[in-house]
Design a protein around this motif. Structure first.
Motif, short mmCIF file in Angstrom:
data_model
loop_
_atom_site.label_atom_id
_atom_site.label_comp_id
_atom_site.label_asym_id
_atom_site.label_seq_id
_atom_site.Cartn_x
_atom_site.Cartn_y
_atom_site.Cartn_z
N ARG A 26 -35.18 -71.60 40.47
CA ARG A 26 -35.80 -72.48 39.48
C ARG A 26 -36.30 -71.60 38.34
NH1 ARG A 26 -40.44 -75.62 41.42
NH2 ARG A 26 -40.40 -76.17 39.23
N LYS A 27 -35.75 -71.78 37.17
CA LYS A 27 -36.06 -70.88 36.06
C LYS A 27 -37.42 -71.10 35.43
CE LYS A 27 -33.70 -69.26 32.67
NZ LYS A 27 -32.94 -69.33 31.42
N HIS A 28 -37.93 -72.32 35.50
CA HIS A 28 -39.18 -72.64 34.82
C HIS A 28 -40.27 -72.96 35.83
CE1 HIS A 28 -35.71 -73.60 32.36
NE2 HIS A 28 -36.41 -73.15 31.34
N LEU A 29 -41.26 -72.11 35.90
CA LEU A 29 -42.29 -72.27 36.91
C LEU A 29 -43.68 -72.26 36.28
CD1 LEU A 29 -40.88 -69.71 39.52
CD2 LEU A 29 -40.98 -72.18 39.84
N LYS A 65 -43.48 -68.50 27.42
CA LYS A 65 -44.35 -69.56 27.91
C LYS A 65 -44.04 -70.82 27.12
CE LYS A 65 -49.29 -70.58 28.22
NZ LYS A 65 -50.62 -70.06 27.87
N HIS A 66 -43.84 -71.92 27.81
CA HIS A 66 -43.60 -73.19 27.14
C HIS A 66 -44.73 -74.15 27.49
CE1 HIS A 66 -39.49 -71.88 26.38
NE2 HIS A 66 -39.36 -71.61 27.66
N MET A 67 -45.25 -74.84 26.50
CA MET A 67 -46.25 -75.86 26.77
C MET A 67 -45.55 -77.21 26.70
SD MET A 67 -49.04 -74.20 27.35
CE MET A 67 -50.28 -75.48 27.27
N TYR A 80 -43.40 -70.97 32.70
CA TYR A 80 -42.99 -69.60 32.36
C TYR A 80 -41.56 -69.38 32.79
CZ TYR A 80 -48.00 -68.97 31.88
OH TYR A 80 -49.31 -69.12 31.51
N GLU A 81 -40.82 -68.65 31.96
CA GLU A 81 -39.46 -68.27 32.36
C GLU A 81 -39.19 -66.87 31.83
OE1 GLU A 81 -35.98 -69.99 30.48
OE2 GLU A 81 -37.22 -70.85 28.91
N LEU A 82 -38.29 -66.17 32.49
CA LEU A 82 -37.93 -64.84 32.03
C LEU A 82 -37.29 -64.95 30.65
CD1 LEU A 82 -36.28 -62.75 34.87
CD2 LEU A 82 -38.48 -62.38 33.76
N HIS A 87 -31.01 -67.90 23.12
CA HIS A 87 -31.71 -69.11 22.73
C HIS A 87 -31.20 -70.32 23.52
CE1 HIS A 87 -33.58 -72.24 20.40
NE2 HIS A 87 -32.42 -72.87 20.40
N HIS A 88 -32.14 -71.16 23.94
CA HIS A 88 -31.75 -72.44 24.52
C HIS A 88 -32.88 -73.43 24.31
CE1 HIS A 88 -33.70 -70.33 28.00
NE2 HIS A 88 -34.33 -71.48 28.09
N ASP A 89 -32.54 -74.70 24.35
CA ASP A 89 -33.55 -75.75 24.22
C ASP A 89 -33.75 -76.41 25.58
OD1 ASP A 89 -34.16 -75.56 21.40
OD2 ASP A 89 -32.09 -76.21 21.07
N HIS A 90 -34.74 -77.29 25.63
CA HIS A 90 -35.11 -77.88 26.91
C HIS A 90 -35.17 -79.40 26.90
CE1 HIS A 90 -36.79 -73.76 27.14
NE2 HIS A 90 -36.35 -73.84 28.38
N MET A 91 -34.92 -79.95 28.06
CA MET A 91 -35.10 -81.36 28.33
C MET A 91 -36.08 -81.41 29.50
SD MET A 91 -31.72 -83.65 28.88
CE MET A 91 -30.66 -82.72 27.78
N VAL A 100 -34.37 -79.09 32.21
CA VAL A 100 -32.95 -78.79 32.05
C VAL A 100 -32.78 -78.00 30.75
CG1 VAL A 100 -30.64 -79.79 31.72
CG2 VAL A 100 -32.27 -80.90 33.25
N GLU A 101 -31.97 -76.97 30.79
CA GLU A 101 -31.71 -76.19 29.58
C GLU A 101 -30.41 -76.64 28.94
OE1 GLU A 101 -31.62 -72.11 30.76
OE2 GLU A 101 -33.80 -72.02 30.83
N PHE A 102 -30.36 -76.57 27.64
CA PHE A 102 -29.09 -76.86 26.97
C PHE A 102 -29.01 -76.11 25.65
CE2 PHE A 102 -30.35 -79.59 23.44
CZ PHE A 102 -31.62 -80.02 23.82
ZN LIG Z 1 -35.60 -72.30 29.56
#
Ligand SMILES: [Zn+2]
Length: 140
Positions: A26-29, A65-67, A80-82, A87-91, A100-102
């Motif tokens: 799981r990439k986003h924790l 870090k994503h809020m 948090y993700e490495l 670049h990628h965006d998120h859902m 989900v990354e895209f």
């Molecule tokens: Zn990501």
């Protein structure tokens, strides 16, 4: 990834948190999830230490870090993700919290054009789409 390369001394908590982020599927924790996973594998690292190390990693550009804000009065969720440099965006699913990354070249190009039209160039951007599971009954 190496801690010394980014100017951080190697300590047990730093090493364990970095390993976990590198090995998890799981990439986003959240910090809480990292704390729980570490303790499940027998690493007794306190939650305050997890937060401290994550903020050091963030400053060293080792993690991002994503809020994520699921809205509807729900609490902001810091994930948090490495930092892989790509670049990628998120859902983010507002019901399950799944991330989900895209990457969509057409969206990237559009954003570039919009910034340009306003006399700018993109320095950085972050796009988050909040989604919910599809209502299959509503589909024809
Ligand atoms: Zn990501």
């Amino acid at each position: 990834m190496e801690l010394r390369k980014v100017g951080l001394k190697v300590t047990h908590p730093r090493l364990q948190i970095l390993r976990l982020l590198e090995q998890t599927d799981r990439k986003h924790l959240t910090a809480d999830e990292i704390y729980r996973l570490l303790n499940e594998q027998g690493d007794e690292i306190g939650l305050a230490t997890v937060y401290r190390v994550l903020s050091q990693f963030e400053q060293a550009c080792l993690v991002r870090k994503h809020m994520f804000d699921p809205g509807s009065g729900r609490a902001l969720q810091a994930c948090y993700e490495l930092h892989d440099g790509e670049h990628h965006d998120h859902m983010v699913c507002v019901e399950t919290g799944d991330v989900v990354e895209f990457v969509d070249p057409e969206i990237e190009e559009r954003l570039h054009q919009i910034a340009k039209r306003h006399g700018f160039q993109i320095a950085e951007h972050s796009l988050v789409i909040y989604v919910k599971p599809r209502d299959r009954r509503a589909e024809g």
